[in-house]
Each structure stands twice: as structure tokens, then as C-alpha cells.
Design an enzyme around this catalytic site. Structure first.
Site, PDB file in Angstrom:
ATOM      1  N   ASP A   9       0.798  -1.243   0.000  1.00 41.60           N
ATOM      2  CA  ASP A   9       0.000   0.000   0.000  1.00 41.60           C
ATOM      3  C   ASP A   9       0.830   1.294   0.000  1.00 41.60           C
ATOM      4  OD1 ASP A   9      -1.942  -1.944   0.268  1.00 41.60           O
ATOM      5  OD2 ASP A   9      -2.877  -1.115   2.050  1.00 41.60           O
TER       6      ASP A   9
ATOM      7  N   LYS B 294      -6.969  -4.868  -3.084  1.00 42.17           N
ATOM      8  CA  LYS B 294      -7.727  -5.376  -1.934  1.00 42.17           C
ATOM      9  C   LYS B 294      -8.657  -4.298  -1.409  1.00 42.17           C
ATOM     10  CE  LYS B 294      -4.054  -4.122   1.274  1.00 42.17           C
ATOM     11  NZ  LYS B 294      -4.839  -3.132   2.052  1.00 42.17           N
TER      12      LYS B 294
ATOM     13  N   HIS C 192     -10.535   7.143   1.302  1.00 40.77           N
ATOM     14  CA  HIS C 192      -9.157   7.011   0.816  1.00 40.77           C
ATOM     15  C   HIS C 192      -9.076   5.912  -0.230  1.00 40.77           C
ATOM     16  CE1 HIS C 192      -9.449   3.858   3.876  1.00 40.77           C
ATOM     17  NE2 HIS C 192      -8.527   3.217   3.187  1.00 40.77           N
TER      18      HIS C 192
ATOM     19  N   CYS D  47      -1.996  -2.448   7.601  1.00 42.73           N
ATOM     20  CA  CYS D  47      -1.860  -3.394   6.481  1.00 42.73           C
ATOM     21  C   CYS D  47      -0.536  -4.135   6.480  1.00 42.73           C
ATOM     22  CB  CYS D  47      -2.133  -2.667   5.168  1.00 42.73           C
ATOM     23  SG  CYS D  47      -3.873  -2.150   5.078  1.00 42.73           S
TER      24      CYS D  47
HETATM   25  C1  VGL Z   1      -4.642   0.951   5.577  1.00 46.73           C
HETATM   26  C2  VGL Z   1      -6.229   1.857   6.953  1.00 46.73           C
HETATM   27  C3  VGL Z   1      -7.194   1.727   5.971  1.00 46.73           C
HETATM   28  C4  VGL Z   1      -3.219   0.542   5.380  1.00 46.73           C
HETATM   29  C5  VGL Z   1      -5.589   0.804   4.582  1.00 46.73           C
HETATM   30  O1  VGL Z   1      -2.772   0.428   4.216  1.00 46.73           O
HETATM   31  O2  VGL Z   1      -2.522   0.316   6.395  1.00 46.73           O
HETATM   32  N1  VGL Z   1      -4.977   1.474   6.764  1.00 46.73           N
HETATM   33  N2  VGL Z   1      -6.856   1.206   4.785  1.00 46.73           N
HETATM   34 ZN    ZN Z   2      -8.251   1.192   3.215  1.00 47.66          ZN
END
Ligand code: VGL
Ligand code: ZN
Length: 205
Positions: free
Chosen positions: A9, A107, A82, A152
Site C-alpha cells: 500500500d 484489496k 481514501h 496493512c
Molecule cells: C490501511 C487503513 C485503511 C493501510 C488501509 O494500508 O494500512 N490502513 N486502509
Molecule cells: Zn483502506
């Protein structure tokens, strides 16, 4: 030993100026670019939500970001909107060497369940395909880096280890959200306690 680097991510919305900015999130980009050549394969995950995703506070009238609700019977932190599919915020972070990615696993596409891990939705009912792909490629050990340490990255590393893959975390190639101070450090300790090896980028190679 065939190895893969899993880049979790590393997207604009998780960098300073983004919708769910992780402090210093952008600083992982040069570190990840630098360590990538040490691995046989590089694979990325991409948080990729529909606009009506139920992890967004905006989709729960009267609720605020940071509140916890129940989603599919499990606690769910509510986030700002987001990484909406196709948005600039969902793109990989500026400068990230994406040409090295052999595959990208998206995802969080099901509006009814969040997916912190790159392997499974939070209810563990649906796999992203990363597990099967790593097996197909003959990958025998994985190293995890990216954003965010306390969400994540943590769940991806814990799942990799639980799947039987020797798993390493590159601590300085990750940053945490730190909703509560110390969350990233606690997440790192939790990964170490589970059997994940913790290293810094300078120790690779
Ligand atoms: C994430 C919160 C919501 C991450 C993704 O990538 O850690 N955190 N969506
Ligand atoms: Zn997210």
C-alpha cells in the site's frame, strides 16, 4: 531460496498530503527502491476501495473518523475516504519503482468488509490470490515493507507467517498511522512475538 519483497500500500493517499496521510509515509519510497534489487521477485498490494466502502466514516451518517463500528460482526475503525478506485490518491506513490512489480494485488474491493492484509479480507473469507501466486512462483520466503506498520503491513506479515512462509519485516521501510502513540512500535513487537524477523534495510544484501 526464492525470495519475494511484498510492498504494501505505498500509495499517494498514505503519504503526506493524502487523504489518510501516514506521517513520513513518503520516506519509505527511496528505501524500498533501494532494497528491491535484493529479491528475486517484487509484488505490491494496492488498497482499492469503491466509493461506498463501509470502512469510510462518510458512509456512516453521524459517525466520525476514528470511531469504531461493527462491520460483519467485527470491530471496524472508520477512516477518511481514501484509495478510491481510479483516483489519484489510489495511485502508487510518486517515485516508487513500480516497473519492478511482477504483480499487483488489489484489496478492499468488497464494500462490506475491509482488507488490511494483502492475503485475505479481514473476515478471512476471501483470498486476494497473493498466497496462490507466491506458491505458483515457488517463493519460499517473503519480506514485507510499506504502509502502514500498524494496519496493512502488520496483518500482511502475520498472515504470511501463518501461511508457513519465513517472513521478515524491514522496519525502516515502513511507517505507522499511530492513531494512538506507540501503535507502530507495538505492532512491530507483535510481529516479532509471532515469529517475524525484524531487520533494517542496511542489514539486507
Ligand atoms: C490501511 C487503513 C485503511 C493501510 C488501509 O494500508 O494500512 N490502513 N486502509
Ligand atoms: Zn483502506
Amino acid at each position: 531460496m526464492k525470495t519475494a519483497l511484498i510492498v504494501v500500500d505505498v500509495q499517494n493517499d498514505f503519504c503526506p498530503g493524502g487523504a489518510l496521510a501516514v506521517p513520513e509515509g513518503n520516506l519509505v519510497v527511496p528505501i524500498i527502491n533501494g532494497i528491491a534489487p535484493h529479491f528475486d521477485l517484487v509484488v505490491a498490494t494496492q488498497d482499492w476501495h469503491p466509493a461506498d466502502h463501509l470502512s469510510f466514516a462518510a458512509n456512516h451518517p453521524g459517525r466520525e473518523v476514528g470511531e469504531v463500528v461493527e462491520l460483519g460482526g467485527a470491530p471496524q475503525v472508520l477512516w477518511p475516504v481514501h484509495c478510491v478506485q481510479g483516483s489519484a490518491g489510489a495511485e502508487f506513490a510518486t517515485g516508487l519503482a513500480t516497473e519492478r512489480f511482477a504483480r499487483v494485488f488489489r484489496k478492499g474491493t468488497d464494500r462490506t468488509v475491509d482488507s488490511y492484509s494483502g492475503f485475505f479480507d479481514n473476515d478471512h473469507a476471501h483470498a486476494t490470490g497473493l498466497d496462490a501466486w507466491l506458491a505458483e512462483q515457488g517463493v519460499e520466503a517473503v519480506t514485507v515493507c510499506g504502509l502502514a506498520t500498524d494496519y496493512c503491513v502488520k496483518f500482511t506479515a502475520l498472515d504470511a507467517h501463518a501461511l508457513g512462509l519465513p517472513t521478515t519485516l524491514v522496519r525502516d521501510a515502513c511507517r505507522g498511522v499511530n492513531l494512538a502513540p506507540g501503535d507502530a512500535e507495538r505492532a512491530t513487537a507483535e510481529m516479532a512475538a509471532a515469529g517475524v524477523t525484524i531487520v533494517d534495510s542496511g542489514e539486507l544484501g
